[in-house]
Write an enzyme that holds these catalytic residues in place. Structure first.
Site, PDB file in Angstrom:
ATOM      1  N   GLY A  41      74.554  19.054  37.218  1.00  0.00           N
ATOM      2  CA  GLY A  41      74.701  17.688  37.676  1.00  0.00           C
ATOM      3  C   GLY A  41      73.366  17.146  38.112  1.00  0.00           C
ATOM      4  O   GLY A  41      72.314  17.728  37.818  1.00  0.00           O
ATOM      5  N   ASP A  44      70.562  16.928  44.140  1.00  0.00           N
ATOM      6  CA  ASP A  44      71.181  16.811  45.457  1.00  0.00           C
ATOM      7  C   ASP A  44      72.671  16.498  45.397  1.00  0.00           C
ATOM      8  O   ASP A  44      73.224  15.878  46.307  1.00  0.00           O
ATOM      9  CB  ASP A  44      70.457  15.738  46.288  1.00  0.00           C
ATOM     10  CG  ASP A  44      70.707  15.927  47.779  1.00  0.00           C
ATOM     11  OD1 ASP A  44      70.882  17.080  48.198  1.00  0.00           O
ATOM     12  OD2 ASP A  44      70.745  14.916  48.510  1.00  0.00           O
ATOM     13  N   CYS A 121      72.050  25.616  38.138  1.00  0.00           N
ATOM     14  CA  CYS A 121      71.044  24.975  37.294  1.00  0.00           C
ATOM     15  C   CYS A 121      70.389  23.798  38.008  1.00  0.00           C
ATOM     16  O   CYS A 121      71.065  23.047  38.717  1.00  0.00           O
ATOM     17  CB  CYS A 121      71.680  24.480  35.993  1.00  0.00           C
ATOM     18  SG  CYS A 121      72.377  25.812  35.002  1.00  0.00           S
ATOM     19  N   SER A 552      41.235  21.390   8.320  1.00  0.00           N
ATOM     20  CA  SER A 552      42.405  22.179   8.763  1.00  0.00           C
ATOM     21  C   SER A 552      42.291  22.534  10.249  1.00  0.00           C
ATOM     22  O   SER A 552      42.059  23.690  10.601  1.00  0.00           O
ATOM     23  CB  SER A 552      42.580  23.441   7.916  1.00  0.00           C
ATOM     24  OG  SER A 552      41.388  24.169   7.783  1.00  0.00           O
TER      25      SER A 552
END
Length: 644
Positions: A41, A44, A121, A552
């Site tokens: 979510g 806090d 998370c 390159s």
């Protein structure tokens, strides 16, 4: 021991009784199902506090931990409560100081009915990559919403990612209900808002509940503060929800091979984790991508042979035939194997600070397979707020997009919707070894199934033998003005003079024809080198000595070309000229234009040059003339001088 416990009949507590109780306890917990879930979510929303509450209420905190927790809680200060439960999970000092979660924190706890692994998370957008990591193995997601704030951008992002990754059990936990006086109107409004969003991204159902991790409402016991709520508590739901990963046992048998188990001459088996389905002695199997078939003779574990192995078990399979099988192969049922292809459509979640470079080769790891993969320009990126598909040339950090990719060899796979194991992958930068993206395969592209290698009677060895030479690619790289083309031209003249069959691919010349549609952006530079590399490979197949003179600038593309060639055929020649020297020459006036802003994306000025780290040959043009350098390169190539 002489202590007693009071029951209907006195029972003396002995060491034997304790051992018996422990044994019974372990047996009970051994057969419990395991639920992996995440909390996610916005910032806090109370994710860490909720997990801390679960650990505390499930009695998974030792006395010394509890004492330390109470002491830390006093230091940070809480709103009248004795314990700040978030401190149980926020382990990094930076997390405690800021009051936020940065890393993914994994915690274990159990109840009488089930064992749990929970991942806390982080909510900040810049740590979305960490959230993807935690969600990749989860069976359920608890998406928290602050009752005061409602559905936020990160709520939508995390919900979309959870659905994308394949989590079908969603709990919408409206947290901090104590701060809105447990108002059912607030709860209903949030659920209605989230329902509309969930339907737009394909979430068919979810379980909503009003909670307070701070106060413990509806966590382990029903709260008297929410008499209007008739659903389960969070723990009740976690204990009874069906674990979708358990359905893997009903799918066809698949086992990615991790290693070939050969402890002695009398035993040979193939070890791995059974991803889906089951296997037993006598089953007919097929090894992919080769397609070779055999029969299982034994299913071996450290504790002895099994009559059957099911999804989630690590085993060694012994086969009846000496089939070619190694790490990265997949063993499957003979009559129901997965697919193998080298071109796909996939969803990518970009996890790196540096944007994706279309056409660049990355390592792709799927199960135990590792292949080289190039990603094309995205078809679109997803706006997680509106679910719009937006045009994009690349993928930035935390972007979610759909793109096509191609691998250098067939990849055994299944769509991610059918198998996380054979459908989920990561992309790894070949230079830094950083994980840059997580991906989900949708399907293989039909053109990959319609194109096959045509067997040719005249081999590359035959072409080379006719020319009496060994094919090679001399890859000249360096800044503009370093002298690449001059030295390459001198080398070809010397080789031609001694009867060698050569061809020089010059950067400017190629851009007049083969690559005239390409500009000088990083993506176009990558495609420029990819095309030249493929042409050089075809020329070595024809037995030629190929010389290329290209700036390159990126190591990854030079290594990509090297990977196309046979061992020893790619010789990197670094024309090492300092920028100030190359700029002082400025034969074409390009540096002057770049300095004045008339020429964008010019290497060395506003576009980087990644110098070779271990070139086969290095030429310092401040110390060596082009003629001497050319002679030295030819001598090394033809073996007239020691290897430099």
């Amino acid at each position: 021991m002489t202590d007693t416990i009071t029951t209907e009949q006195p029972v003396y507590v002995t060491d034997a009784l304790i051992a018996e109780d422990i044994d019974q306890y372990l047996k009970v917990h051994e057969h419990k199902t395991m639920l992996r879930f995440i909390t996610c979510g916005s910032v806090d929303d109370g994710k860490s506090t909720l997990i801390g509450r679960l650990l505390y209420d499930s009695k998974m905190i030792f006395e010394d931990q509890l004492a330390a927790l109470e002491n830390d809680s006093k230091k940070v200060g809480t709103q009248g409560q004795d314990i700040d439960f978030a401190l149980l999970v926020d382990g990094l000092a930076a997390e405690r100081e800021q009051g936020i979660t940065i890393d993914v924190a994994y915690r274990f706890f159990n109840t009488e009915k089930r064992k749990f692994i929970v991942a806390d998370c982080p909510g900040h957008e810049q740590y979305t990559r960490n959230m993807v990591t935690g969600a990749s193995t989860a069976d359920l997601a608890v998406i928290l919403i602050d009752a005061r704030k409602g559905v936020l951008v990160q709520t939508r992002r995390h919900s979309y990612l959870c659905h994308l990754i394949g989590i079908r059990n969603i709990v919408l936990a409206v947290n901090k209900m104590d701060l809105v006086d447990y108002d059912p109107v607030v709860f209903d409004a949030i659920v209605k808002d989230y329902t509309e969003f969930a339907r737009s991204i394909g979430i068919e159902s979810f379980t909503a509940m009003p909670i307070s991790g701070f106060k413990g409402d509806n966590i382990t016991t029903r709260s008297a503060n929410t008499p209007w709520y008739n659903g389960p508590t969070l723990v009740d739901h976690l204990e009874t929800v069906e674990v979708l990963s358990s359905l893997d046992a009903d799918k066809p048998f698949r086992m990615p091979v991790q290693w070939v188990n050969r402890p002695n001459l009398d035993f040979r088996g193939f070890s791995g984790l059974v991803a889906t389905g089951s296997v037993k002695p006598g089953d007919e199997i097929r090894v992919l991508p080769s397609g070779k078939t055999s029969k299982v003779t034994r299913v071996v574990t450290l504790d002895g042979d099994l009559d059957q192995a099911v999804a989630g078990q690590s085993v060694t399979l012994c086969l009846a035939d000496e089939v070619d099988c190694s790490r990265g192969d997949v063993i499957a049922l003979a009559d129901n194997p997965p697919q193998a292809a080298d071109q796909f459509e996939a969803t990518l979640v970009w996890l790196n600070d540096e944007a994706m470079l279309p056409g660049r080769a990355y390592w792709l790891k799927l199960a135990t397979q590792t292949v080289s993969a190039t990603v094309q320009q995205p078809k679109y990126v997803v706006n997680v707020n509106t679910m719009e598909h937006l045009a994009a040339k690349t993928l930035e950090l935390n972007a979610i997009g759909v793109a096509e990719l191609a691998t250098d060899k067939p990849l055994v796979f299944e769509p991610y919707a059918d198998s996380r194991t054979l459908g989920g992958f990561v992309l790894i930068d070949k230079i830094t070894n950083a994980t840059v993206a997580a991906g989900m395969l949708h399907f293989s592209l039909r053109r990959a199934q319609n194109v096959h290698w045509q067997a040719l009677d005249v081999s590359r060895e035959a072409h080379a033998a006719l020319k009496h030479q060994k094919p090679a690619v001399l890859w000249f790289t360096g800044l503009s003005g370093s002298g690449k083309s001059t030295i390459a031209n001198l080398v070809e003249k010397r080789l031609h003079a001694v009867g060698k069959h050569t061809f020089l691919l010059d950067g400017d010349n190629v851009r007049h024809g083969l690559n005239k549609d390409l500009g000088f952006t990083e993506a176009d530079r990558i495609e420029n080198i990819r095309r030249v590399g493929e042409v050089a490979k075809l020329m070595t197949d024809a037995g030629l000595i190929v010389l290329t003179a290209f700036i390159s600038p990126f190591r990854a593309e030079r290594e990509m070309v090297r990977s196309l060639m046979a061992d020893g055929e790619f010789i990197e020649v670094f024309i090492d000229t300092p920028l100030e020297v190359a700029e002082s020459r400025d034969v074409k006036g390009l540096y002057k234009k770049a300095r004045s802003g008339q020429l964008k994306n010019f290497t060395g000025i506003d576009s980087p040059y990644e110098a070779p780290q271990n070139p086969e040959i290095r030429v310092d043009t401040t110390e060596e003339t082009p003629e001497n350098a050319a002679e030295r390169i030819v001598n090394q190539l033809l073996g007239w001088a020691p290897t430099i």
